[in-house]
Design an enzyme around this catalytic site. Structure first.
Site, PDB file in Angstrom:
ATOM      1  N   GLU A  65      -4.468  10.153   8.190  1.00  0.00           N
ATOM      2  CA  GLU A  65      -4.208   9.396   6.964  1.00  0.00           C
ATOM      3  C   GLU A  65      -3.347  10.187   5.993  1.00  0.00           C
ATOM      4  O   GLU A  65      -2.523   9.627   5.262  1.00  0.00           O
ATOM      5  CB  GLU A  65      -5.532   9.040   6.275  1.00  0.00           C
ATOM      6  N   THR A 106       2.021   2.471  -0.183  1.00  0.00           N
ATOM      7  CA  THR A 106       0.809   3.022  -0.786  1.00  0.00           C
ATOM      8  C   THR A 106       1.177   3.927  -1.966  1.00  0.00           C
ATOM      9  O   THR A 106       0.543   3.870  -3.022  1.00  0.00           O
ATOM     10  CB  THR A 106       0.014   3.824   0.255  1.00  0.00           C
TER      11      THR A 106
END
Lengths: 306, 306
Positions: free
Chosen positions: B128, B181
């Protein structure tokens, strides 16, 4: 039934990571109230034993809460209230909440319970408004419902009752200094970082999870207040030492009770809770501040008829 | 066992009031991975079907997660990874998390499960970090553990798994716009008011309570994000209309999935969740933005061996 005698328990608001939303109810610390239905309309505070508080209903938290309930229910009678205060005013364990919640609970019972305990919260809050300047629900909710309570929302009022794990015990130490709720409020920062808010949410969510799963270790890990304790604890003598001593004695963790000055610890089992009380006392004995310690189970039902 | 085929589910992070702490796992949306143990040391991404992503292990989230696990376990073998991507990159339903979690899950299984699923979270987080710049756990945790997960703390890492109520269904609409993001992070305010943080805590605590008590109404009341949705939702076309339409269709509530652009709704029962999907679609059809809708139960276990 024209008279009711009730036990009105002390409560702990905030509960560390639960600032302004969480509260819990004590079993073995509380006031007593006798409420009598009379033909004379209105509310009369007939006697207050153990504290020097106003008898005039409009200036008394029990009176104000009672009057707001009567204003709603409009019964064809009045009520006399006699209060025996065992919870010291300004101790931070819900002294005013016990009186406010007790008054509305007793009157409601004498009228045949037209309202649920949850519905009574709103009226008890009006007494709290007199005491602290804002109609908060975080002490009156656990006093009325028992166990832990979460004030999810004020608009609309939405309070959730959460059963406490059976082995959870509370230790409270009350350093007898004066610390007004308004002053304890004034030290708070109006703005905080999003990061700290997220940490607080993580701990609060974890604590709620720990209560439902009876996971005592998890409860302990979550007793961390990122937002309020760092600034408010400076108003409480020996706060860091008290908290650390309770943990060393085996407590799961702790924090400031309400807006202080009382400090609480949660423990698994009464034996550990008593050790935490001794540890609290040992720290306070290093100071000249008088203190009082309590050990209590968590009260599952709130106010009780005696 | 030298080869494993797994289903790597999509996940929803944040879940409205659970910003940066809560996540949930989908049942019917996900990638597939085939992982093969080889004599050749290291990690090789042999094929990626359905997406244009780097095959070089050090530049691929599955590769990076796998390498971090191998660095820890030091097995005397290597792994080939083949990925079939069904979750669109950048959709906001945990595309990178599915790959990262899948890689470490599959390798761990092929090595005889030396680590628990919870212990794998740390290694999946490293994938991630490559995808979003920070090693967050709110998608990889539900992918690995299933149900709802609460990331209580990062230091130390402490993730709590919460079983979802059985009738809870998820509807997701993915407006196919690009929303990185990093950009979705950049609109966030660094500081917020203590008052808003308290409201968020109340709702998060209530949501956790609703999950344990299977109180669907309470879950719905708590799906209110005080902190992030107000600023982030402006990046998502028709956000307010989508949310309102889902509620009108009977959904309990909803919010932004992860950092967007997907929007989710929770419903009681599949029928209502399908109505919410139709309502979502009807709103999107008013725009020229292509979209994809999903209806899914909540996946109780996370990644599954096929």
């Amino acid at each position: 039934m024209n008279e009711i005698q009730i036990f009105c328990p002390a409560t702990i608001a905030n509960v560390s990571c639960g600032f302004d939303v969480l509260g819990l109810c004590l079993e073995s610390v509380g006031d007593e109230m006798t409420i009598t239905k009379t033909d004379r309309m209105g509310v009369r505070i007939t006697d207050i034993i153990g504290a020097n508080l106003p008898l005039e209903a409009e200036k008394n938290v029990a009176g104000v809460a009672a009057l707001s309930l009567l204003h709603h229910l409009l019964p064809n009678c009045g009520f006399d209230i006699k209060i025996t205060k065992n919870i010291k005013a300004g101790s931070g364990i819900g002294s005013s909440a016990a009186s406010a919640a007790g008054a509305v609970y007793g009157i409601n019972k004498l009228l045949g319970s037209p309202l649920t305990d949850k519905e009574l919260i709103y009226f008890a809050m009006q007494g709290e408004a007199l005491a602290s300047g804002s109609p908060h629900a975080d002490n009156v909710s656990p006093a009325l419902l028992g166990g832990f309570t979460l004030v999810r929302s004020y608009d609309p009022l939405d309070v959730i009752a959460i059963t406490a794990p059976p082995e959870l015990y509370v230790t409270v130490i009350h350093p007898q200094i004066e610390l007004k709720t308004k002053d304890a409020r004034s030290v708070l920062k109006e703005n905080i970082s999003l990061k700290k808010a997220t940490i607080q949410c993580g701990n609060l969510g974890g604590l709620i999870s720990g209560l439902y799963t009876q996971n005592y270790d998890l409860i302990g890990r979550c007793l961390h207040d990122e937002l309020v304790e760092p600034v408010r604890s400076i108003l409480i003598p020996k706060f860091a030492e008290l908290k650390e001593a309770a943990k060393q004695a085996g407590a799961l963790g702790g924090g400031i009770s309400g807006s202080g000055p009382s400090v609480f610890a949660l423990s698994r089992g009464e034996t550990t809770a008593r050790k935490a009380a001794e540890a609290f006392a040992a720290i306070m004995q290093q100071t000249s501040v008088p203190f009082e310690a309590h050990v209590s189970a968590i009260n599952p039902t709130g106010i009780k008829i005696m």
